[in-house]
Scaffold this active site. Structure first.
Site, mmCIF file in Angstrom:
data_model
loop_
_atom_site.group_PDB
_atom_site.id
_atom_site.type_symbol
_atom_site.label_atom_id
_atom_site.label_comp_id
_atom_site.label_asym_id
_atom_site.label_seq_id
_atom_site.Cartn_x
_atom_site.Cartn_y
_atom_site.Cartn_z
ATOM 1 N N ARG A 118 0.852 -1.187 0.000
ATOM 2 C CA ARG A 118 0.000 0.000 0.000
ATOM 3 C C ARG A 118 0.887 1.235 0.000
ATOM 4 O O ARG A 118 1.484 1.578 1.012
ATOM 5 C CB ARG A 118 -0.885 -0.025 1.260
ATOM 6 C CG ARG A 118 -2.090 0.892 1.211
ATOM 7 C CD ARG A 118 -2.710 1.035 2.595
ATOM 8 N NE ARG A 118 -1.923 1.921 3.432
ATOM 9 C CZ ARG A 118 -1.854 1.850 4.763
ATOM 10 N NH1 ARG A 118 -2.528 0.933 5.421
ATOM 11 N NH2 ARG A 118 -1.108 2.701 5.446
ATOM 12 N N HIS A 134 -3.764 4.593 4.545
ATOM 13 C CA HIS A 134 -4.912 3.678 4.564
ATOM 14 C C HIS A 134 -6.125 4.351 3.935
ATOM 15 O O HIS A 134 -6.828 3.776 3.125
ATOM 16 C CB HIS A 134 -5.234 3.274 6.001
ATOM 17 C CG HIS A 134 -6.549 2.591 6.133
ATOM 18 N ND1 HIS A 134 -6.753 1.309 5.677
ATOM 19 C CD2 HIS A 134 -7.739 3.018 6.605
ATOM 20 C CE1 HIS A 134 -8.024 0.971 5.891
ATOM 21 N NE2 HIS A 134 -8.636 1.991 6.451
ATOM 22 N N TYR A 152 3.466 5.361 11.806
ATOM 23 C CA TYR A 152 3.763 3.950 12.080
ATOM 24 C C TYR A 152 4.670 3.263 11.066
ATOM 25 O O TYR A 152 4.976 2.092 11.219
ATOM 26 C CB TYR A 152 2.459 3.154 12.225
ATOM 27 C CG TYR A 152 1.487 3.298 11.067
ATOM 28 C CD1 TYR A 152 1.674 2.559 9.889
ATOM 29 C CD2 TYR A 152 0.400 4.156 11.141
ATOM 30 C CE1 TYR A 152 0.802 2.701 8.830
ATOM 31 C CE2 TYR A 152 -0.475 4.294 10.080
ATOM 32 C CZ TYR A 152 -0.273 3.562 8.934
ATOM 33 O OH TYR A 152 -1.137 3.696 7.877
HETATM 34 C C1 LIG Z 1 -15.124 -5.198 11.622
HETATM 35 C C2 LIG Z 1 -14.260 -4.005 11.379
HETATM 36 N N1 LIG Z 1 -13.347 -3.670 12.293
HETATM 37 C C3 LIG Z 1 -12.582 -2.576 12.123
HETATM 38 C C4 LIG Z 1 -12.710 -1.792 11.027
HETATM 39 C C5 LIG Z 1 -11.863 -0.544 10.845
HETATM 40 N N2 LIG Z 1 -10.941 -0.755 9.734
HETATM 41 C C6 LIG Z 1 -11.225 -0.288 8.502
HETATM 42 S S1 LIG Z 1 -10.109 -0.785 7.386
HETATM 43 C C7 LIG Z 1 -9.197 -1.587 8.524
HETATM 44 C C8 LIG Z 1 -7.957 -2.324 8.122
HETATM 45 C C9 LIG Z 1 -8.208 -3.297 7.012
HETATM 46 O O1 LIG Z 1 -7.028 -3.888 6.620
HETATM 47 P P1 LIG Z 1 -6.975 -4.886 5.382
HETATM 48 O O2 LIG Z 1 -8.006 -5.953 5.564
HETATM 49 O O3 LIG Z 1 -5.577 -5.330 5.264
HETATM 50 O O4 LIG Z 1 -7.433 -4.048 4.132
HETATM 51 P P2 LIG Z 1 -6.719 -2.782 3.483
HETATM 52 O O5 LIG Z 1 -7.307 -1.579 4.134
HETATM 53 O O6 LIG Z 1 -5.258 -2.909 3.710
HETATM 54 O O7 LIG Z 1 -7.087 -2.843 2.043
HETATM 55 C C10 LIG Z 1 -9.779 -1.469 9.780
HETATM 56 C C11 LIG Z 1 -9.227 -2.040 11.017
HETATM 57 C C12 LIG Z 1 -13.700 -2.168 10.101
HETATM 58 N N3 LIG Z 1 -13.928 -1.450 9.000
HETATM 59 N N4 LIG Z 1 -14.454 -3.272 10.296
#
Ligand SMILES: Cc1ncc(C[n+]2csc(CCOP(=O)(O)OP(=O)(O)O)c2C)c(N)n1
Ligand SMILES: Cc1ncc(C[n+]2csc(CCOP(=O)(O)OP(=O)(O)O)c2C)c(N)n1
Ligand SMILES: [Mg+2]
Ligand SMILES: [Mg+2]
Lengths: 325, 351, 359
Positions: free
Chosen positions: C256, C260, C269
Site C-alpha cells: 500500500r 490507509h 507507524y
Molecule cells: C469489523 C471491522 N473492524 C474494524 C474496522 C476498521 N478498519 C477499517 S479498514 C481496517 C484495516 C483493514 O485492513 P486490510 O483488511 O488489510 O485491508 P486494506 O485496508 O489494507 O485494504 C480497519 C481495522 C472495520 N472497517 N471493520
C-alpha cells in the site's frame, strides 16, 4: 484543571487509570503505535509499553474475548472498538458472555471489562461510521452503559468505569471529540454512575439527552428562551444505571418531556424513558411526550443532516409540547 | 464394561507406560482408572435420572474419559481450565467435590451458581475451572486473554482451552488461535474431537485433512492424538503443558475420541449415525482399553476392580441423595449477581 | 436455464482458453492502471479540498485489481471491499458513475447512502461493498452455493485485505467453501498493512495463502505487482471453480503506497524508506517497462495515456459535482421494499423540516 477537548479528556482518563493501577491495560486495533484512529490512546504505548497498550489483529471477537479472559483473571482491560459500528463481530462475547459471567457463575467469576467505542453521526461516516446503537446494550442485563457529553465527564465517567466492578460499554460521541473543550480536573477525577447532570434549569419543558445531543438540546434551549419558553436540560450520562429519580423529578416540575437521541426512534432508548414517565409521572404530564430522534432508516451518507436531530427539530418539539397544554 | 469385549488393545510395555506417565506411573494409573470409572458411573446415573425426569437435561462425556482424566492429572494447581461442553470430569479430578457438582446439576440452593445454568455447566473457581457457556467456542478467546493476564502477572500457570470438533468452525476458534500465536501465550488448545457436532460428522465440519492441520494457519504446531489412549494423551498433554510453561508458546492438540452416547439427553443419534459406528466406538472405549491393559499387566485384580466400581457407585449415590435433598435457590437470588451490587441495576436512582 | 447460464455458455471462456495473459490486451490493462492511479491522486487532493468526504487509495494495487478483473468474466459475481475501484472500472462502470458515488449526489446508483468507495453496481455484478471488514467473504460463498444449485457456469470472487484474514467471516467463509466445494475465488490483496498493523503482527503464519490448508483447499501466493501473473493465477482458480474442483485462496502480495485512507497518517507507524523501497516495484512502472521493451509503448504514447486519463477524470468529476444532492425523501426509501406508514410519517416530518419533493 486543564482545558481539554473531549478526546483529550478520554486520553487523560486512560492515562490516569493506567498510572493508578498496573492492572489496567488497553487493547484494540491501531491503539498502540498509531495512538488510535481518533488519537484517544495517543502517547500511551510510549508511556506504558506494548505489553499494556496492545495492538491486536483485526478481530473484535478476539479483542473482547481476550479482554474477558484478562478480566476473569483480575486485570482491568479497556477494549477499544474502532467504531461502534464494528462491534458486532464481538456482540456474542458482549451479550452472551461479558454481561452474564457474574450471574451464571453465582458471583465466582465477575468480569469487569470496559469496552470503549466512538459512536454517533455527524462526521459524514455513512452507514457504518455513524450509528447509535446504545439500546442493544442497555437492553442487555448485566451491562452498564455510559455516555459522556463533556470533557470533564469523559474523564470522570471513564475513571469510574475502569474502577467499577461491572462491565461497562463506554460510548464516546465522536462528533464532539474535538468540537467541545472544557475544564477537566487533574488527577483522579470520578463522576458517579447513575447521577444525571442538570445542564440547565427550566420550568416549562424537560429535555432529556445524552452524548452529542446534549449540545444540540442546549442550543435549542437558548432559542426557546428567546421565545419565553424555559427548557430544562438533563444529560443522562449513564443509561444504565439510569437516574430515574432525576428524570421523574424534572417532569414533575415541568409537566412536559422531550427526549432526544440520534438513534432510530423505534425501540430506541427514548421508548424506555417515555415508558418510565408514563408509569411513574403520568399525572404530572401536561402534554404528550415528544421524541426527537434519528429516523427508522439506516444512517445515510449524503443526507445525514436530514437524519440527525438538530436544534430546529428539538426546539420545534418543545414548542409543540408547550402549546399542547 | 465387559472385559471380554474386543477392545483395541493398548500396546505399551510397562517401560513405555512408565515413560509416558513418569516414575509414579502405577499410582497414576490407579488414580486415573478410579476417576475414569467414577466419570463413567456418574454419566450412567445421570442419564438414568434424566430419563426418570429427576433432572432436566444431561450431556455425557462417555468415551472422552481418558482425555479428561489425563488433563486433570497432568495439569498442576497453577493451571486453569476453560472447558467446552464435556470437561466436567476435569473439574472433578482438579478438586470440584462431586456433591457440589451434583448440586449444580440439580440447580439447587447449594449450587454455587444458584441454579442459574443448565445441568452440566458447573463453575469451580477453587479448581481453576472457569464458568462454562453454552455458546460454542466463546471460551477459546477468553482462555487466550486469561493466559495473557497470567503472563502479565508473571505467574506460572498454563491455560487449557477445551472445545469440540464443531467449535473449530466458530469465530472464537479463529480469533483465539490467532491471538495466542501473535502474542505467544501459554495456552494448550485441546480439541476434543469426538467426531460429531450433534448430527454433523467431523468430515463435514471442515474439508481440512484434520483439525490439527488447522494449526499452521496460525503459525502453530498441531498434533493429532488418539484420545482413547490414556498413555498417549497423558504423555502429550504433559509435554505440551511443560513446553507452554517454559515459554514455548501455544500448541493445538486434536484428541480423537468416539462420542459413545447421544449428544445430550435431547438427541437421538440413530437418526444420523451410520450402522456400525457404535460398535467401532465401543472398540475404542477408553475405559475398557485402559482396564484391559491394566488387567493384562496384573495391575487391576478382579477384587480391586469390583471395589473401585462399588466405591464409585456409593459416591455417586451419596451425591445424588444430597442434591435431591437440597431446597431450590431462594427467590431473591434471581436478581442477585446481575451487577456487583443490587442497587446498580438499570434504575439506580430510585432504589 | 437462467439468463446468466445462457450468457456464460455462449461466452468464449467456456471453450477453456489458455490461462496466459493475452499479449494484445497489455496496453489496455496499462491504460486502466494509469486511470486508477490518476484517479487516486486526484481524489486525495479533492478530499483535502473538502470536495469529497473520504477516499481510500489503491496505489500499489493496480496490477492486482486489473489482473483479477481481466481474468473474471462478465457473468461472474464480484464481492468487493472498499478499495476495488479499478475492478469496477475494468468491468465497465463509467468513471462518471464512480464519481457520482464519491460525491454522493442524486445520480449515484446507491442514492448517496454510503461513504465514498463503497460502491454497488448491479449491472456489472459488483455487490454493494460494506465497511465492516470481511463480511463479503461469507456472502460470496453463499452466492457460490446458489451458483452450484442453479448449475450456472460462473464463479464468484471475494476481494479482501490481509487484515480481513483475521475476521470471523474469513474463517466461516473459507470453511464453508471448503466443505461445500464452492466455485469461489478468495482474492486477498496483502498490501502489508491493516491501517497501522503490519502483516507480520496480523498473524504468525508464514504466508496468508497457507491458511487455505486449514480449510482443505489450495492457496497460492502471487506477485501482485505483475499483472500477467495475477491474471494467470485468477484464471486458473476460475477454471478449477468451473470444473467443480472447489475454491482457491490467492494471496496477491502488494504494497500500500498511500495512506490507509484520507483519515490516516502513515508517518506515525512506518518509515518512508520502506515505502520508497516498495515503490521500486511499482506495478505501473513494471508493466510500462515490458511494454516499452516490446515496443508496444514509447514515451510519447505513454504521456498521451496519462493526459487522457487526467482529462477523463476531470470531466467525470466536473459532471458529478454539478449534480444536486439526493432528494430528502430518498432517505426513507429502500429500508423495506415498500414505505411503511411509520416511514411515510417520518418522511413527511423530514420534508416539513428540510423541504424537498414528496414522490
Ligand atoms: C469489523 C471491522 N473492524 C474494524 C474496522 C476498521 N478498519 C477499517 S479498514 C481496517 C484495516 C483493514 O485492513 P486490510 O483488511 O488489510 O485491508 P486494506 O485496508 O489494507 O485494504 C480497519 C481495522 C472495520 N472497517 N471493520
Ligand atoms: C454458537 C452455538 N451454536 C449452536 C449451538 C447448539 N449446539 C450445542 S452443542 C453443538 C455441537 C457442538 O459440537 P462440538 O463442538 O463437536 O462439541 P461436542 O458436543 O461434540 O462435545 C451445537 C451445534 C450452540 N450451543 N452454540
Ligand atoms: Mg464433537
Ligand atoms: Mg491490508
Amino acid at each position: 484543571m486543564t482545558e481539554l477537548t473531549l478526546v483529550q479528556a478520554v486520553n487523560r482518563g486512560l492515562q490516569e487509570a493506567m498510572r493508578q493501577d498496573p492492572d489496567v491495560l488497553i487493547l484494540g486495533e491501531d491503539v498502540g503505535v498509531n495512538g488510535g484512529v481518533f488519537r484517544a490512546t495517543e502517547g500511551l504505548q510510549k508511556e506504558f509499553g506494548p505489553g499494556r497498550v496492545i495492538d491486536t489483529p483485526l478481530s473484535e471477537t478476539g479483542i473482547v474475548g481476550t479482554a474477558i479472559g484478562m478480566a476473569l483473571y483480575g486485570l482491568k482491560p479497556v477494549a477499544e472498538i474502532q467504531f461502534l459500528d464494528f462491534i458486532y463481530p464481538a456482540f456474542d462475547q458482549i451479550v452472551s458472555e461479558l454481561a452474564k459471567f457474574r450471574y451464571r457463575s453465582g458471583g465466582q467469576f465477575p468480569c469487569h471489562v470496559v469496552v470503549r467505542a466512538p459512536y454517533g453521526g455527524g462526521i459524514k461516516g455513512g452507514l457504518y461510521h455513524s450509528q447509535s446503537t446504545e439500546a442493544y446494550f442497555a437492553h442487555t442485563a448485566g451491562l452498564k452503559v455510559a455516555i459522556p457529553s463533556t470533557p470533564a465527564d469523559a474523564k470522570g465517567l471513564l475513571l469510574t468505569a475502569v474502577h467499577d466492578e461491572d462491565p461497562v460499554i463506554f460510548l464516546e460521541p465522536k462528533r464532539i471529540y474535538r468540537a467541545v473543550t472544557g475544564e477537566v480536573p487533574d488527577g483522579d477525577h470520578r463522576v458517579p454512575f447513575g447521577k444525571a447532570r442538570l445542564v440547565r434549569e427550566g420550568s416549562d419543558v424537560s429535555i432529556f439527552a445524552y452524548g452529542a445531543m446534549v449540545p444540540t438540546a442546549t442550543d435549542a434551549a437558548a432559542t426557546l428562551a428567546l421565545e419565553g419558553i424555559s427548557a430544562e436540560i438533563i444529560d443522562l450520562r449513564t443509561l444504565v444505571p439510569l437516574d430515574e429519580r432525576a428524570v421523574i423529578a424534572s417532569v414533575e416540575k415541568t409537566g412536559r418531556a422531550v427526549i432526544v437521541h440520534e438513534a432510530a426512534r423505534f425501540c430506541g432508548f427514548g421508548g424506555e424513558l417515555a415508558a418510565i414517565l408514563a408509569e411513574k409521572a403520568f399525572y404530572s404530564l401536561k402534554a404528550p411526550i415528544a421524541r426527537v430522534t434519528g429516523y427508522d432508516t439506516p444512517f445515510p451518507y449524503s443526507l445525514e443532516h436530514v437524519y440527525l436531530p438538530n436544534t430546529d427539530r428539538v426546539a420545534q418539539a418543545a414548542r409543540t409540547t408547550v402549546r399542547a397544554g | 464394561m465387559n472385559p471380554d469385549s474386543a477392545v483395541e488393545p493398548l500396546s505399551y510395555t510397562p517401560e513405555e507406560a512408565a515413560a509416558a506417565l513418569g516414575p509414579e506411573w502405577t499410582a497414576t494409573l490407579e488414580k486415573a482408572y478410579r476417576w475414569m470409572a467414577l466419570g463413567r458411573a456418574f454419566d450412567a446415573r445421570m442419564q438414568g435420572l434424566q430419563r426418570q425426569g429427576r433432572i432436566g437435561f444431561y450431556g455425557a462425556a462417555t468415551g472422552q474419559e481418558a482425555v479428561n482424566v489425563a488433563a486433570g492429572l497432568a495439569s498442576t494447581s497453577d493451571d486453569w481450565v476453560f472447558p467446552g461442553l464435556r470437561e466436567q470430569l476435569v473439574a472433578l479430578v482438579r478438586g470440584l467435590p462431586l456433591e457440589e457438582y451434583a448440586h449444580s446439576i440439580f440447580g439447587d440452593a447449594l449450587d454455587p451458581a444458584r441454579g442459574r445454568q443448565m445441568p452440566c455447566h458447573p463453575t469451580a473457581r477453587p479448581a481453576h475451572y472457569v464458568s462454562m457457556s453454552s455458546v460454542i467456542g466463546t471460551q477459546i478467546s477468553q482462555a487466550v486473554g486469561f493466559a495473557y493476564a497470567l503472563r502479565h502477572r508473571r505467574e506460572r500457570g498454563v491455560v487449557l482451552a477445551f472445545f469440540g470438533d464443531g467449535a473449530t468452525s466458530s469465530n472464537d476458534f479463529h480469533a483465539g488461535l490467532n491471538f495466542a500465536a501473535v502474542f505467544d501465550l501459554p495456552v494448550v488448545f485441546c480439541c476434543a474431537n469426538n467426531q460429531w457436532a450433534i448430527s454433523v460428522p467431523a468430515e463435514r465440519q471442515t474439508a481440512a485433512a484434520s483439525f490439527a492441520a488447522k494449526a499452521p494457519a496460525y503459525g502453530l504446531e498441531g498434533r493429532q492424538l488418539d484420545g482413547t489412549d490414556f498413555f498417549a494423551v497423558y504423555r502429550e498433554l504433559s509435554m505440551a503443558l511443560r513446553s507452554a510453561r517454559a515459554g514455548g508458546g501455544p500448541v493445538l492438540l486434536e484428541l480423537r475420541t468416539y462420542r459413545l452416547t447421544p449428544h445430550s439427553s435431547s438427541d437421538d443419534p440413530r437418526r444420523y449415525q451410520p450402522a456400525g459406528w457404535a460398535e467401532e466406538g465401543a472398540r475404542r472405549d477408553p475405559v475398557a482399553r485402559l482396564e484391559a491393559w491394566m488387567q493384562a499387566h496384573d495391575l487391576l485384580p478382579a477384587d480391586r476392580r469390583a471395589k473401585i466400581a462399588a466405591a464409585a457407585d456409593t459416591t455417586v449415590r451419596a451425591a445424588v441423595r444430597a442434591a435431591e435433598a437440597a431446597p431450590p435457590p431462594a427467590p431473591e437470588t434471581l436478581t442477585e449477581d446481575v451487577y456487583a451490587s443490587r442497587s446498580s441495576g438499570p434504575a439506580e436512582g430510585t432504589e | 436455464m437462467t439468463e446468466a447460464a445462457h450468457a456464460a455458455r455462449s461466452h468464449e471462456t467456456s471453450r477453456s482458453p489458455s490461462a496466459e495473459f493475452p499479449k494484445g490486451r497489455r496496453l489496455e490493462a496499462y491504460r486502466w492502471m494509469v486511470l486508477a492511479r490518476v484517479m487516486d491522486e486526484r481524489c486525495l487532493s479533492l478530499q483535502r479540498q473538502g470536495r469529497i468526504g473520504f477516499y481510500a487509495p489503491l496505489s500499489g494495487q493496480e496490477a492486482a485489481q486489473v489482473g483479477a478483473a481481466f481474468a473474471m468474466q462478465p457473468e461472474d459475481w464480484i464481492f468487493p471491499a472498499y478499495r476495488e475501484v479499478a475492478v469496477a472500472l475494468v468491468r465497465g462502470v463509467p468513471l462518471r458513475s464512480v464519481f457520482d458515488q464519491l460525491v454522493g449526489n442524486a445520480s449515484d446508483r446507491s442514492k448517496g447512502r454510503q461513504m465514498p468507495n463503497h460502491f454497488a453496481f448491479s449491472e456489472i455484478r459488483f455487490v454493494s461493498a460494506s465497511s465492516p471488514i470481511g463480511t463479503q467473504i461469507t456472502q460470496a460463498v453463499g452466492a457460490s452455493m446458489a451458483i452450484q444449485r442453479r448449475k450456472d457456469r460462473i464463479a464468484t470472487i471475494a476481494f479482501f485485505g490481509d487484515g480481513a484474514t483475521s475476521s470471523n467471516d474469513f474463517h466461516a467463509g473459507l470453511n464453508f467453501a471448503g466443505v461445500f466445494r464452492t466455485p469461489t475465488i478468495f482474492f486477498c490483496q496483502n498490501n502489508q498493512w491493516a491501517i497501522s498493523l503490519p502483516r507480520e503482527r496480523q498473524t504468525r503464519s508464514a504466508t496468508l495463502a497457507e491458511k487455505a490448508a486449514a480449510y482443505g483447499f489450495p492457496g497460492v501466493v502471487v506477485d501482485g505487482n505483475d499483472v500477467a501473473a495475477v491474471y494467470r493465477t485468477v484464471r486458473e482458480a476460475r477454471e478449477r471453480a468451473l470444473a467443480g474442483d472447489g475454491p482457491t485462496l490467492i494471496e496477491a502480495q502488494v504494497y500500500r503506497f498511500g495512506p490507509h485512507s484520507t483519515s490516516d497518517d502513515p508517518r506515525r507507524y512506518r518509515e518512508d524508506s520502506q515505502v520508497q523501497a516498495a515503490r521500486q516495484r511499482d506495478p505501473i512502472a513494471l508493466l510500462k517497462a515490458t511494454l516499452v521493451q516490446d515496443r508496444v509503448l514509447d514515451e510519447a504514447a505513454d504521456s498521451k495515456i496519462w493526459e487522457e486519463a487526467r482529462a477523463e477524470v476531470a470531466e467525470a468529476l466536473a459532471g458529478a459535482e454539478k449534480e444536486p444532492l439526493p432528494d430528502v425523501a430518498s432517505v426513507f426509501e429502500d429500508v423495506f421494499a415498500a414505505l411503511t406508514p411509520r416511514l411515510e410519517e417520518q418522511r413527511d416530518e423530514a420534508l416539513g423540516m428540510h423541504g424537498g419533493h414528496r414522490p
